[in-house]
Design an enzyme around this catalytic site. Structure first.
Site, PDB file in Angstrom:
ATOM      1  N   SER A 152       0.864  -1.187   0.000  1.00 55.91           N
ATOM      2  CA  SER A 152       0.000   0.000   0.000  1.00 55.91           C
ATOM      3  C   SER A 152       0.895   1.229   0.000  1.00 55.91           C
ATOM      4  O   SER A 152       2.059   1.154   0.426  1.00 55.91           O
ATOM      5  CB  SER A 152      -0.865  -0.001   1.270  1.00 55.91           C
ATOM      6  OG  SER A 152      -1.336   1.291   1.550  1.00 55.91           O
ATOM      7  N   TYR A 203      -2.085  -1.100  10.323  1.00 56.56           N
ATOM      8  CA  TYR A 203      -2.099  -1.335   8.871  1.00 56.56           C
ATOM      9  C   TYR A 203      -0.782  -0.847   8.241  1.00 56.56           C
ATOM     10  O   TYR A 203      -0.155  -1.564   7.450  1.00 56.56           O
ATOM     11  CB  TYR A 203      -3.294  -0.598   8.260  1.00 56.56           C
ATOM     12  CG  TYR A 203      -3.511  -0.873   6.790  1.00 56.56           C
ATOM     13  CD1 TYR A 203      -4.160  -2.026   6.373  1.00 56.56           C
ATOM     14  CD2 TYR A 203      -3.078   0.024   5.818  1.00 56.56           C
ATOM     15  CE1 TYR A 203      -4.371  -2.283   5.019  1.00 56.56           C
ATOM     16  CE2 TYR A 203      -3.281  -0.214   4.468  1.00 56.56           C
ATOM     17  CZ  TYR A 203      -3.932  -1.363   4.067  1.00 56.56           C
ATOM     18  OH  TYR A 203      -4.134  -1.618   2.733  1.00 56.56           O
TER      19      TYR A 203
HETATM   20  P1  NDP Z   1     -11.323  -6.387   0.229  1.00 56.53           P
HETATM   21  O1  NDP Z   1     -11.780  -6.273   1.641  1.00 56.53           O
HETATM   22  O2  NDP Z   1     -12.285  -6.195  -0.869  1.00 56.53           O
HETATM   23  O3  NDP Z   1     -10.591  -7.782   0.001  1.00 56.53           O
HETATM   24  C1  NDP Z   1      -9.779  -8.369   0.958  1.00 56.53           C
HETATM   25  C2  NDP Z   1      -9.545  -9.799   0.557  1.00 56.53           C
HETATM   26  O4  NDP Z   1      -8.661 -10.410   1.504  1.00 56.53           O
HETATM   27  C3  NDP Z   1     -10.839 -10.610   0.548  1.00 56.53           C
HETATM   28  O5  NDP Z   1     -10.860 -11.418  -0.603  1.00 56.53           O
HETATM   29  C4  NDP Z   1     -10.727 -11.469   1.792  1.00 56.53           C
HETATM   30  O6  NDP Z   1     -11.340 -12.725   1.567  1.00 56.53           O
HETATM   31  C5  NDP Z   1      -9.216 -11.650   1.898  1.00 56.53           C
HETATM   32  N1  NDP Z   1      -8.817 -12.012   3.241  1.00 56.53           N
HETATM   33  C6  NDP Z   1      -8.925 -11.295   4.374  1.00 56.53           C
HETATM   34  N2  NDP Z   1      -8.486 -12.011   5.422  1.00 56.53           N
HETATM   35  C7  NDP Z   1      -8.101 -13.222   4.926  1.00 56.53           C
HETATM   36  C8  NDP Z   1      -7.581 -14.401   5.510  1.00 56.53           C
HETATM   37  N3  NDP Z   1      -7.367 -14.511   6.832  1.00 56.53           N
HETATM   38  N4  NDP Z   1      -7.280 -15.443   4.702  1.00 56.53           N
HETATM   39  C9  NDP Z   1      -7.494 -15.370   3.361  1.00 56.53           C
HETATM   40  N5  NDP Z   1      -8.001 -14.282   2.758  1.00 56.53           N
HETATM   41  C10 NDP Z   1      -8.302 -13.222   3.532  1.00 56.53           C
HETATM   42  O7  NDP Z   1     -10.132  -5.326   0.098  1.00 56.53           O
HETATM   43  P2  NDP Z   1      -9.188  -4.932  -1.128  1.00 56.53           P
HETATM   44  O8  NDP Z   1      -9.492  -5.713  -2.313  1.00 56.53           O
HETATM   45  O9  NDP Z   1      -9.195  -3.468  -1.221  1.00 56.53           O
HETATM   46  O10 NDP Z   1      -7.784  -5.365  -0.533  1.00 56.53           O
HETATM   47  C11 NDP Z   1      -6.939  -6.296  -1.170  1.00 56.53           C
HETATM   48  C12 NDP Z   1      -5.504  -5.963  -0.774  1.00 56.53           C
HETATM   49  O11 NDP Z   1      -5.161  -4.697  -1.315  1.00 56.53           O
HETATM   50  C13 NDP Z   1      -5.297  -5.867   0.729  1.00 56.53           C
HETATM   51  O12 NDP Z   1      -4.051  -6.442   1.068  1.00 56.53           O
HETATM   52  C14 NDP Z   1      -5.287  -4.373   0.974  1.00 56.53           C
HETATM   53  O13 NDP Z   1      -4.551  -4.030   2.112  1.00 56.53           O
HETATM   54  C15 NDP Z   1      -4.611  -3.888  -0.301  1.00 56.53           C
HETATM   55  N6  NDP Z   1      -4.831  -2.509  -0.650  1.00 56.53           N
HETATM   56  C16 NDP Z   1      -6.076  -2.039  -0.948  1.00 56.53           C
HETATM   57  C17 NDP Z   1      -6.243  -0.711  -1.289  1.00 56.53           C
HETATM   58  C18 NDP Z   1      -7.570  -0.117  -1.644  1.00 56.53           C
HETATM   59  O14 NDP Z   1      -7.642   1.108  -1.803  1.00 56.53           O
HETATM   60  N7  NDP Z   1      -8.624  -0.889  -1.798  1.00 56.53           N
HETATM   61  C19 NDP Z   1      -5.096   0.227  -1.318  1.00 56.53           C
HETATM   62  C20 NDP Z   1      -3.852  -0.395  -1.002  1.00 56.53           C
HETATM   63  C21 NDP Z   1      -3.730  -1.695  -0.687  1.00 56.53           C
HETATM   64  P3  NDP Z   1     -12.200 -13.569   2.637  1.00 56.53           P
HETATM   65  O15 NDP Z   1     -12.828 -12.596   3.585  1.00 56.53           O
HETATM   66  O16 NDP Z   1     -13.159 -14.311   1.774  1.00 56.53           O
HETATM   67  O17 NDP Z   1     -11.195 -14.475   3.284  1.00 56.53           O
END
Ligand code: NDP
Length: 257
Positions: A148, A161
């Site tokens: 990020s 975070y």
């Molecule tokens: P979402 O909340 O839409 O997606 C998060 C994903 O992570 C989900 O698919 C969730 O799946 C999965 N996840 C969470 N915990 C677990 C776990 N314990 N085991 C396996 N999977 C897990 O958020 P984003 O798509 O925005 O985030 C994706 C990545 O991008 C993250 O790492 C976030 O920090 C990063 N990011 C996002 C930004 C943004 O602006 N959106 C900016 C910068 C970075 P499930 O709950 O089904 O397990």
């Protein structure tokens, strides 16, 4: 040189963690469209099954694997399944992540701190560790950690975070250093702000919308703006790119202090 082939992933396999929503869901679709056989992983298997069906409907190849990155046994079991599905792993997008609701450092409960690091850092480490051993033995591979812009800057009330994402950046450097001689590249994608479940509560408020207007790009990123950067890192177009961090933030990090 055939420029059209530079970004193809035909013949490659790719694992995307956190593929049940947001960026991970999109990354899986992009890599499938580029020709990769995609394995999508997360805890919400129903959402993964829907994604797999949609990728197959458009002519792609995909498999769903249940994965909880915060659980060592779940990670091991998922990789055993992946070995059975594809036999080799060319690309891993280590993307699963969570964010707690913003809290002052002094008010952040230890349990929240631990849970976040367990997912964002230890979880990414577990996946990278399993993947890297396979890629080292195969003599090639490519890992992209989703970090990020918070790994490159500070941000109020997000210590947990920010620290987790900064640690991922260091993980990438050390892994890239050790694995380069085995043909394995490790890079970090640093998205700015993109609309997803992780930030919906924060941005769907008047205050959130005002905040977005004050950013250098004055808007959120759109998911297609991540497709090119992702493909650059995971395809042969980026075969000599190793150990870097690539911010994709519309210039948000340029903000003057
Ligand atoms: P979402 O909340 O839409 O997606 C998060 C994903 O992570 C989900 O698919 C969730 O799946 C999965 N996840 C969470 N915990 C677990 C776990 N314990 N085991 C396996 N999977 C897990 O958020 P984003 O798509 O925005 O985030 C994706 C990545 O991008 C993250 O790492 C976030 O920090 C990063 N990011 C996002 C930004 C943004 O602006 N959106 C900016 C910068 C970075 P499930 O709950 O089904 O397990």
């Amino acid at each position: 040189m055939d420029l059209a082939k530079l970004y193809t992933l035909a013949g490659k396999t790719a694992l995307v963690t956190g593929a049940s929503s947001g960026l991970g869901d999109y990354f899986a679709r992009v890599m499938a469209q580029a020709g990769a056989e995609v394995i999508v992983a997360a805890r919400r298997v129903q959402k993964l099954e829907t994604l797999v069906a949609e990728i197959r409907d458009t002519g792609g190849t995909a498999h769903a694997v249940a994965l909880d990155v915060s659980d060592r046994d779940s990670v091991r079991a998922a990789f055993s399944r992946i070995d059975r599905f594809v036999g080799k792993l060319d690309i891993v997008v280590n993307n699963a992540g969570i964010a707690n609701s913003p809290k002052k450092f002094v008010d952040l409960p230890e349990a929240e701190w631990e849970q976040l690091l367990e997912t964002n850092l230890n979880g990414a480490w577990r996946v990278a560790h399993e993947a890297a051993r396979r890629m080292r033995d195969a003599g090639h591979g490519c890992i992209v950690n989703t970090s990020s812009i918070y790994s490159l800057a500070t941000g109020l009330y997000k210590t947990d975070y920010n620290v987790s994402k900064a640690a991922l950046a260091q993980l990438r450097k050390n892994m890239a250093l050790e694995l380069a001689r085995h043909g394995v590249r490790v890079n970090t994608l640093c998205p700015g702000y993109f609309s997803s479940a992780i930030n919906a509560r924060e941005f769907n408020t008047e205050r959130g919308r005002e905040y977005i207007k004050r950013l250098v790009p004055q808007r959120l990123g759109a998911l297609p703006e991540l497709a090119g950067p992702l493909l650059l890192l995971v395809s042969d177009a980026g075969s000599f790119i190793n150990g870097i961090t690539l911010p994709v933030d519309g210039g948000a990090l340029l903000a003057p202090v």
